[in-house]
Design a protein around this motif. Sequence first.
Motif, PDB file in Angstrom:
ATOM      1  N   MET A 208      -0.962  36.437  -0.445  1.00  0.00           N
ATOM      2  CA  MET A 208      -1.028  35.846  -1.771  1.00  0.00           C
ATOM      3  C   MET A 208      -2.162  36.510  -2.551  1.00  0.00           C
ATOM      4  O   MET A 208      -3.252  36.717  -2.031  1.00  0.00           O
ATOM      5  CB  MET A 208      -1.256  34.346  -1.637  1.00  0.00           C
ATOM      6  N   ALA A 209      -1.885  36.820  -3.800  1.00  0.00           N
ATOM      7  CA  ALA A 209      -2.874  37.473  -4.645  1.00  0.00           C
ATOM      8  C   ALA A 209      -3.949  36.476  -5.076  1.00  0.00           C
ATOM      9  O   ALA A 209      -3.670  35.294  -5.262  1.00  0.00           O
ATOM     10  CB  ALA A 209      -2.192  38.049  -5.863  1.00  0.00           C
ATOM     11  N   ASN A 210      -5.170  36.974  -5.239  1.00  0.00           N
ATOM     12  CA  ASN A 210      -6.268  36.125  -5.670  1.00  0.00           C
ATOM     13  C   ASN A 210      -6.843  36.562  -7.010  1.00  0.00           C
ATOM     14  O   ASN A 210      -7.376  35.746  -7.746  1.00  0.00           O
ATOM     15  CB  ASN A 210      -7.396  36.126  -4.629  1.00  0.00           C
ATOM     16  N   HIS A 211      -6.746  37.810  -7.328  1.00  0.00           N
ATOM     17  CA  HIS A 211      -7.305  38.341  -8.565  1.00  0.00           C
ATOM     18  C   HIS A 211      -6.428  37.901  -9.740  1.00  0.00           C
ATOM     19  O   HIS A 211      -5.197  37.864  -9.614  1.00  0.00           O
ATOM     20  CB  HIS A 211      -7.342  39.879  -8.475  1.00  0.00           C
ATOM     21  N   PRO A 212      -7.043  37.536 -10.858  1.00  0.00           N
ATOM     22  CA  PRO A 212      -6.249  37.035 -11.999  1.00  0.00           C
ATOM     23  C   PRO A 212      -5.143  37.986 -12.457  1.00  0.00           C
ATOM     24  O   PRO A 212      -4.027  37.554 -12.756  1.00  0.00           O
ATOM     25  CB  PRO A 212      -7.293  36.852 -13.103  1.00  0.00           C
ATOM     26  N   SER A 213      -5.435  39.285 -12.500  1.00  0.00           N
ATOM     27  CA  SER A 213      -4.413  40.233 -12.947  1.00  0.00           C
ATOM     28  C   SER A 213      -3.281  40.338 -11.923  1.00  0.00           C
ATOM     29  O   SER A 213      -2.117  40.496 -12.292  1.00  0.00           O
ATOM     30  CB  SER A 213      -5.026  41.616 -13.192  1.00  0.00           C
ATOM     31  N   ALA A 214      -3.625  40.196 -10.636  1.00  0.00           N
ATOM     32  CA  ALA A 214      -2.591  40.235  -9.596  1.00  0.00           C
ATOM     33  C   ALA A 214      -1.736  38.973  -9.651  1.00  0.00           C
ATOM     34  O   ALA A 214      -0.519  39.035  -9.425  1.00  0.00           O
ATOM     35  CB  ALA A 214      -3.234  40.373  -8.221  1.00  0.00           C
ATOM     36  N   LEU A 215      -2.342  37.843  -9.973  1.00  0.00           N
ATOM     37  CA  LEU A 215      -1.584  36.603 -10.118  1.00  0.00           C
ATOM     38  C   LEU A 215      -0.609  36.711 -11.296  1.00  0.00           C
ATOM     39  O   LEU A 215       0.545  36.277 -11.204  1.00  0.00           O
ATOM     40  CB  LEU A 215      -2.535  35.421 -10.335  1.00  0.00           C
ATOM     41  N   LYS A 216      -1.095  37.298 -12.389  1.00  0.00           N
ATOM     42  CA  LYS A 216      -0.230  37.485 -13.558  1.00  0.00           C
ATOM     43  C   LYS A 216       0.929  38.414 -13.212  1.00  0.00           C
ATOM     44  O   LYS A 216       2.077  38.159 -13.588  1.00  0.00           O
ATOM     45  CB  LYS A 216      -1.042  38.058 -14.725  1.00  0.00           C
ATOM     46  N   ARG A 217       0.638  39.499 -12.512  1.00  0.00           N
ATOM     47  CA  ARG A 217       1.685  40.430 -12.109  1.00  0.00           C
ATOM     48  C   ARG A 217       2.736  39.729 -11.246  1.00  0.00           C
ATOM     49  O   ARG A 217       3.928  39.987 -11.352  1.00  0.00           O
ATOM     50  CB  ARG A 217       1.090  41.609 -11.316  1.00  0.00           C
ATOM     51  N   GLU A 218       2.286  38.857 -10.376  1.00  0.00           N
ATOM     52  CA  GLU A 218       3.196  38.104  -9.516  1.00  0.00           C
ATOM     53  C   GLU A 218       4.117  37.209 -10.345  1.00  0.00           C
ATOM     54  O   GLU A 218       5.321  37.134 -10.100  1.00  0.00           O
ATOM     55  CB  GLU A 218       2.362  37.259  -8.545  1.00  0.00           C
ATOM     56  N   ARG A 219       3.539  36.537 -11.362  1.00  0.00           N
ATOM     57  CA  ARG A 219       4.349  35.694 -12.246  1.00  0.00           C
ATOM     58  C   ARG A 219       5.360  36.532 -13.020  1.00  0.00           C
ATOM     59  O   ARG A 219       6.531  36.148 -13.153  1.00  0.00           O
ATOM     60  CB  ARG A 219       3.457  34.932 -13.231  1.00  0.00           C
ATOM     61  N   GLN A 220       4.931  37.678 -13.531  1.00  0.00           N
ATOM     62  CA  GLN A 220       5.827  38.548 -14.292  1.00  0.00           C
ATOM     63  C   GLN A 220       6.962  39.070 -13.411  1.00  0.00           C
ATOM     64  O   GLN A 220       8.119  39.120 -13.836  1.00  0.00           O
ATOM     65  CB  GLN A 220       5.052  39.727 -14.883  1.00  0.00           C
ATOM     66  N   ALA A 221       6.616  39.454 -12.188  1.00  0.00           N
ATOM     67  CA  ALA A 221       7.623  39.980 -11.264  1.00  0.00           C
ATOM     68  C   ALA A 221       8.662  38.917 -10.939  1.00  0.00           C
ATOM     69  O   ALA A 221       9.861  39.210 -10.849  1.00  0.00           O
ATOM     70  CB  ALA A 221       6.959  40.485  -9.988  1.00  0.00           C
ATOM     71  N   LYS A 222       8.203  37.680 -10.799  1.00  0.00           N
ATOM     72  CA  LYS A 222       9.124  36.580 -10.499  1.00  0.00           C
ATOM     73  C   LYS A 222      10.108  36.367 -11.645  1.00  0.00           C
ATOM     74  O   LYS A 222      11.311  36.205 -11.428  1.00  0.00           O
ATOM     75  CB  LYS A 222       8.328  35.305 -10.240  1.00  0.00           C
ATOM     76  N   LYS A 223       9.597  36.394 -12.888  1.00  0.00           N
ATOM     77  CA  LYS A 223      10.462  36.238 -14.057  1.00  0.00           C
ATOM     78  C   LYS A 223      11.491  37.361 -14.131  1.00  0.00           C
ATOM     79  O   LYS A 223      12.676  37.136 -14.381  1.00  0.00           O
ATOM     80  CB  LYS A 223       9.638  36.265 -15.349  1.00  0.00           C
ATOM     81  N   ARG A 224      11.017  38.589 -13.947  1.00  0.00           N
ATOM     82  CA  ARG A 224      11.914  39.741 -14.026  1.00  0.00           C
ATOM     83  C   ARG A 224      12.978  39.694 -12.938  1.00  0.00           C
ATOM     84  O   ARG A 224      14.132  40.016 -13.172  1.00  0.00           O
ATOM     85  CB  ARG A 224      11.121  41.042 -13.912  1.00  0.00           C
TER      86      ARG A 224
END
Length: 95
Positions: free
Chosen positions: A1-17
Motif C-alpha cells: 500500500m502506498a503511503n506518499h500522498p502522490s502515490a495515493l493519488k496515483r492509486e486513486r487515479q489508476a482505480k478510476k481509469r
Amino acid sequence: MANHPSALKRERQAKKRRQRNRGILSAVRTAVKRVQAALSEKNQDQAKTALKDATSSLDGAASKGVIPKARASRKISRLAARVNKFLSSKASPSA
C-alpha cells in the motif's frame, strides 16, 4: 500500500481509469458478440445494425486508448468481411 500522498493519488487515479476501461471494454465485447449472434441467427438487418454499433464501439475504445488502434481496425475489418460475405451469399440466390 502506498503511503506518499502522490502515490495515493496515483492509486486513486489508476482505480478510476481501470473501472472506466473495463466498462468500455465490456461494451466492445458485447457489441462484437451481437454481430456474431446476428450472423449465427442469419438475420441481415440485425447484422448490419450490430456491425455499425460494433464499429462505433471499437473506434471509441481505440480513440480512448483502451485498445490499440491497430487491433480495433483489424477487428472491424474482420467483422465487416464476415457480414459482407454473409450479405452477399444471402443476396445472390434470391437475385
